[in-house]
Motif scaffolding. Sequence first.
Motif, short mmCIF file in Angstrom:
data_model
loop_
_atom_site.label_atom_id
_atom_site.label_comp_id
_atom_site.label_asym_id
_atom_site.label_seq_id
_atom_site.Cartn_x
_atom_site.Cartn_y
_atom_site.Cartn_z
N CYS A 214 4.06 -2.25 -13.49
CA CYS A 214 2.63 -1.92 -13.51
C CYS A 214 2.38 -0.51 -12.97
CB CYS A 214 1.85 -2.93 -12.67
SG CYS A 214 1.72 -4.56 -13.43
N ALA A 215 3.13 -0.13 -11.92
CA ALA A 215 2.98 1.21 -11.36
C ALA A 215 3.39 2.28 -12.36
CB ALA A 215 3.80 1.33 -10.08
N CYS A 216 4.50 2.03 -13.09
CA CYS A 216 4.95 3.00 -14.10
C CYS A 216 3.92 3.15 -15.22
CB CYS A 216 6.29 2.54 -14.69
SG CYS A 216 7.68 2.69 -13.56
N VAL B 224 4.86 16.14 -0.09
CA VAL B 224 5.42 15.77 1.20
C VAL B 224 4.32 15.53 2.23
CG1 VAL B 224 6.79 16.61 3.16
CG2 VAL B 224 7.64 16.91 0.83
N GLY B 225 3.33 16.44 2.27
CA GLY B 225 2.25 16.32 3.24
C GLY B 225 1.43 15.06 3.05
N VAL B 226 1.00 14.79 1.83
CA VAL B 226 0.21 13.59 1.56
C VAL B 226 1.05 12.34 1.80
CG1 VAL B 226 -1.13 12.33 -0.16
CG2 VAL B 226 -1.27 14.81 -0.08
N GLY B 227 2.36 12.42 1.46
CA GLY B 227 3.24 11.28 1.69
C GLY B 227 3.37 10.96 3.17
N VAL B 228 3.48 11.99 3.99
CA VAL B 228 3.62 11.79 5.44
C VAL B 228 2.38 11.11 6.02
CG1 VAL B 228 3.71 13.02 7.66
CG2 VAL B 228 5.27 13.65 5.82
N CYS B 229 1.19 11.50 5.56
CA CYS B 229 -0.03 10.96 6.18
C CYS B 229 -0.53 9.67 5.54
CB CYS B 229 -1.14 12.01 6.17
SG CYS B 229 -1.76 12.48 4.55
N THR B 230 0.03 9.24 4.41
CA THR B 230 -0.50 8.03 3.76
C THR B 230 0.53 6.92 3.58
OG1 THR B 230 -0.06 8.93 1.54
CG2 THR B 230 -2.25 9.33 2.47
N VAL B 231 1.80 7.25 3.39
CA VAL B 231 2.80 6.23 3.09
C VAL B 231 3.27 5.56 4.37
CG1 VAL B 231 5.09 5.78 2.12
CG2 VAL B 231 3.56 7.42 1.01
N THR B 232 3.17 4.23 4.39
CA THR B 232 3.62 3.46 5.55
C THR B 232 4.74 2.51 5.11
OG1 THR B 232 1.77 1.95 5.15
CG2 THR B 232 1.46 3.66 6.83
N ASP B 233 4.39 1.24 4.96
CA ASP B 233 5.40 0.27 4.50
C ASP B 233 5.61 0.42 3.00
OD1 ASP B 233 2.69 -0.65 4.20
OD2 ASP B 233 3.51 -2.58 3.54
N VAL C 89 0.84 -1.20 0.00
CA VAL C 89 0.00 0.00 0.00
C VAL C 89 0.87 1.26 0.00
CG1 VAL C 89 -1.74 1.30 1.29
CG2 VAL C 89 -1.91 -1.18 1.15
N GLY C 90 2.01 1.20 0.71
CA GLY C 90 2.91 2.35 0.77
C GLY C 90 3.46 2.73 -0.59
N PHE C 91 3.93 1.73 -1.36
CA PHE C 91 4.47 2.03 -2.69
C PHE C 91 3.35 2.47 -3.64
CE2 PHE C 91 5.93 1.01 -6.99
CZ PHE C 91 7.14 1.69 -7.00
N TYR C 92 2.16 1.90 -3.47
CA TYR C 92 1.01 2.32 -4.29
C TYR C 92 0.71 3.80 -4.07
CZ TYR C 92 -3.85 2.61 -5.90
OH TYR C 92 -5.02 2.98 -6.53
N GLN C 93 0.77 4.24 -2.81
CA GLN C 93 0.53 5.65 -2.51
C GLN C 93 1.63 6.53 -3.11
OE1 GLN C 93 -2.03 7.11 -1.34
NE2 GLN C 93 -3.21 5.40 -0.55
N ILE C 94 2.88 6.05 -3.04
CA ILE C 94 3.99 6.82 -3.63
C ILE C 94 3.80 6.96 -5.14
CG2 ILE C 94 6.47 6.71 -4.18
CD1 ILE C 94 6.94 5.59 -1.42
N SER C 95 3.35 5.89 -5.79
CA SER C 95 3.13 5.96 -7.24
C SER C 95 2.02 6.95 -7.57
CB SER C 95 2.78 4.57 -7.78
OG SER C 95 1.53 4.12 -7.31
N LYS C 96 0.98 7.02 -6.73
CA LYS C 96 -0.08 8.00 -6.96
C LYS C 96 0.44 9.43 -6.78
CE LYS C 96 -4.28 7.40 -5.61
NZ LYS C 96 -5.47 7.21 -4.74
N LEU C 97 1.30 9.62 -5.76
CA LEU C 97 1.87 10.95 -5.54
C LEU C 97 2.78 11.38 -6.68
CD1 LEU C 97 2.73 10.80 -1.72
CD2 LEU C 97 1.01 12.22 -2.81
N SER C 98 3.43 10.40 -7.31
CA SER C 98 4.36 10.73 -8.40
C SER C 98 3.63 11.27 -9.62
CB SER C 98 5.17 9.50 -8.79
OG SER C 98 4.36 8.52 -9.41
N MET C 99 2.29 11.13 -9.66
CA MET C 99 1.54 11.65 -10.81
C MET C 99 1.66 13.16 -10.94
SD MET C 99 -1.94 9.45 -10.90
CE MET C 99 -1.89 7.68 -10.70
N ILE C 100 1.80 13.86 -9.81
CA ILE C 100 1.86 15.32 -9.87
C ILE C 100 3.09 15.78 -10.66
CG2 ILE C 100 1.99 17.45 -8.54
CD1 ILE C 100 0.45 16.11 -6.33
#
Length: 346
Positions: free
Chosen positions: A160-162, A141-150, A102-113
Motif C-alpha cells: 500500500c505504501a509503494c 535526513v532532517g525531516v526523518g530525524v524529527c518525525t520517524v520514531t518506531d 507511524v514511523g514507516f508511514y513517515q519514511i514512505s512520505k519522505l521517499s516521495m522526494i
Amino acid sequence: MDAVKKQSSAVSDVGAWAMNVISSVGLIMANKQLMSPAGYAFVFATTLTGFHFSMTALIGLVSNATGHSTRKKVPLWELLWFSVVANTSITGMNLSLMLNSVGFYQISKLSMIPVVCVMEWILHSKHYSNKVKIAVVVVVVGVGVCTVTDVKVNAQGFICACVAVLSTSLQQISIGSLQKKYSVGSFELLSQTAPIQALSLLLLGPFVDYYLTGKLLASYKFSSSVLFFILLSCSLAVFCNISQYLCIGRFSATSFQVLGHMKTVCVLILGWLLFDSELTLKNILGMAIAILGMVVYSWAVEADKQTESKASPLPKDASEENVELLKQHLDGSSPHKDVELGKSQP
C-alpha cells in the motif's frame, strides 16, 4: 521593466508558497480536532476528502458561470486518468497509515522526494545538479530525524505504501505537465478535475472508510460543531488544493515536495504550542537540519537557473534589431538590396 517583472514574479511565488503552507497547516489542525478521539471522532477520512473536492468543484462552477475564470478544453480521458491516479493516492495513503506504523508511514512520505526526482528524469529527462541532490538529502535526513520514531512494516502495508508513493508522485508531476501541455491555469485545471474526484470519492469513500475503521457514516451522530469543523476543513482544503496546483505549475513537483516539508516543521511547532505535544531535542535538531536543507535547496535551484541563463543567452529582441537596421539605413552604411535581381543597387 525586467526588474519589475522579476520582483512581481517573486512576490507571486512567495504568495503561492505562503498560501499553501498556511492553508495546509490550518487544514491539518482542523482535521485533528475533527477526527481525533479527543475531538469529534469523525474518522471518515476518504469521505471527508470527497467533501473537500465537492466544495472545490462548486467554487469552480460558480467561478466559470460568473465569468471570473475561463474553461479551456482538456480531453476527458486525461481528466479521468488523472482522477484515478489522484484517488489512488488518497486511498493508498489512508491504507498505508492504517496498516503501517507511524514511523514507516513517515519514511514512505519522505521517499516521495527521490521518487519524484527519478520519475521526472524518466518522464521529462530532467537532470539535477550535485548541489540540488545534496540539498534533497539534507532535507530528507532532517525531516526523518524529527518525525520517524518506531518503524514496523508488513507485506500488505509495504504494498500500500509503494502504491501510495508512486501514485502521489505521478499525480504531482501530472499537475505540472497537464498545465503546460494544454496551456491551462492552475484553477482552470482544478475546476475540471475536482467534480470527477468528488463524485468518485463520495461514492467509494464510505466503503473505503468502513474497511479502514469498521464504522458506518450513516451511524455517526452529526452536531452543529461537527458541521462547523467540516465546513472549515472544506474551506481550507479549497485554498490548499488551489495553492498546490499553483505551486507545482510555477515550480516543479520536486520543489513542491522539498519545500513542502516546511509544513511538517510548522505542524510540529503548532502541535507543541496548541495541543501540548512533546517537542524533544531530537525534534528540534531535525527541524533545524530540514530548514537548512530547504535554504540550500532554494539557493541551489536559483544558482542552476542563473547558470542555464548564462549558458543559453536569449536572442536579441526583434525591436532592437529593427532599430539598428533603421540606423544603418539612415547612415547609408547598409546597401539597398534589389530583391528581384539579387544585386546591390548602385
